[in-house]
Design a protein around this motif. Sequence first.
Motif, mmCIF file in Angstrom:
data_model
loop_
_atom_site.group_PDB
_atom_site.id
_atom_site.type_symbol
_atom_site.label_atom_id
_atom_site.label_comp_id
_atom_site.label_asym_id
_atom_site.label_seq_id
_atom_site.Cartn_x
_atom_site.Cartn_y
_atom_site.Cartn_z
ATOM 1 N N SER A 1 -30.099 40.275 -20.314
ATOM 2 C CA SER A 1 -30.874 39.064 -20.047
ATOM 3 C C SER A 1 -30.443 38.476 -18.716
ATOM 4 O O SER A 1 -29.246 38.344 -18.455
ATOM 5 N N GLN A 2 -31.436 38.109 -17.892
ATOM 6 C CA GLN A 2 -31.085 37.531 -16.597
ATOM 7 C C GLN A 2 -32.090 36.461 -16.191
ATOM 8 O O GLN A 2 -33.292 36.624 -16.328
ATOM 9 N N SER A 3 -31.527 35.360 -15.675
ATOM 10 C CA SER A 3 -32.341 34.288 -15.107
ATOM 11 C C SER A 3 -31.905 34.109 -13.656
ATOM 12 O O SER A 3 -30.945 34.723 -13.205
ATOM 13 N N ALA A 4 -32.594 33.240 -12.955
ATOM 14 C CA ALA A 4 -32.261 32.982 -11.551
ATOM 15 C C ALA A 4 -30.854 32.402 -11.401
ATOM 16 O O ALA A 4 -30.229 32.552 -10.358
ATOM 17 N N GLN A 5 -30.353 31.757 -12.436
ATOM 18 C CA GLN A 5 -29.031 31.142 -12.347
ATOM 19 C C GLN A 5 -27.896 32.134 -12.635
ATOM 20 O O GLN A 5 -26.735 31.819 -12.412
ATOM 21 N N ASP A 6 -28.221 33.318 -13.128
ATOM 22 C CA ASP A 6 -27.198 34.308 -13.461
ATOM 23 C C ASP A 6 -26.982 35.279 -12.311
ATOM 24 O O ASP A 6 -27.934 35.833 -11.771
ATOM 25 N N ARG A 7 -25.723 35.502 -11.950
ATOM 26 C CA ARG A 7 -25.418 36.489 -10.908
ATOM 27 C C ARG A 7 -25.576 37.908 -11.447
ATOM 28 O O ARG A 7 -26.009 38.798 -10.739
ATOM 29 N N GLU A 8 -25.174 38.098 -12.672
ATOM 30 C CA GLU A 8 -25.246 39.405 -13.326
ATOM 31 C C GLU A 8 -25.980 39.235 -14.656
ATOM 32 O O GLU A 8 -25.930 38.169 -15.270
ATOM 33 N N PRO A 9 -26.641 40.295 -15.126
ATOM 34 C CA PRO A 9 -27.283 40.203 -16.445
ATOM 35 C C PRO A 9 -26.242 39.932 -17.535
ATOM 36 O O PRO A 9 -25.114 40.415 -17.467
ATOM 37 N N GLU A 10 -26.653 39.152 -18.513
ATOM 38 C CA GLU A 10 -25.799 38.875 -19.664
ATOM 39 C C GLU A 10 -26.288 39.699 -20.843
ATOM 40 O O GLU A 10 -27.486 39.930 -20.993
#
Length: 141
Positions: A8-17
């Motif tokens: 899962s990734q959003s614009a606020q995440d540097r790497e996928p979670e």
Amino acid sequence: MGRFTYLSQSAQDREPEVADLEITITTADEVAVGDVVNVEVTLQTLDPTRKSLPARAITGDLTITVGGAVQTEITAKGLTNANRVIGGHAVLLTGGHAEFVAEVPGTYTFAAGRVDVVTPDYPIVCVPKDEVAADSKTSVA
């Protein structure tokens, strides 16, 4: 119903979670050639959410891979949180729907794919970490 691991990734995440999701795809057991196949979807996070949100604040779509007698992708639209989301708890999205006409006889399988979610703060894209097994099947005769 299946439990799947997604990235899962959003614009606020540097790497996928890594996110664990429980996805249910429901179809009729049998339909006739030429009938509409209705596909209903629910999605529940298994990890707690970061904050509280009002009902219908989250929307989403699920791409579904149709296999078996026919090879295609469809998108179930309309997922939303019908109830208020409480921070620190799981999120349940219901109301996802897709449909198509069954034009070829045989067995159709349905597997979850990409999830696109929009929250009040940012969009989130989730892709399966591994291959996802079919969650539902329909016989077309």
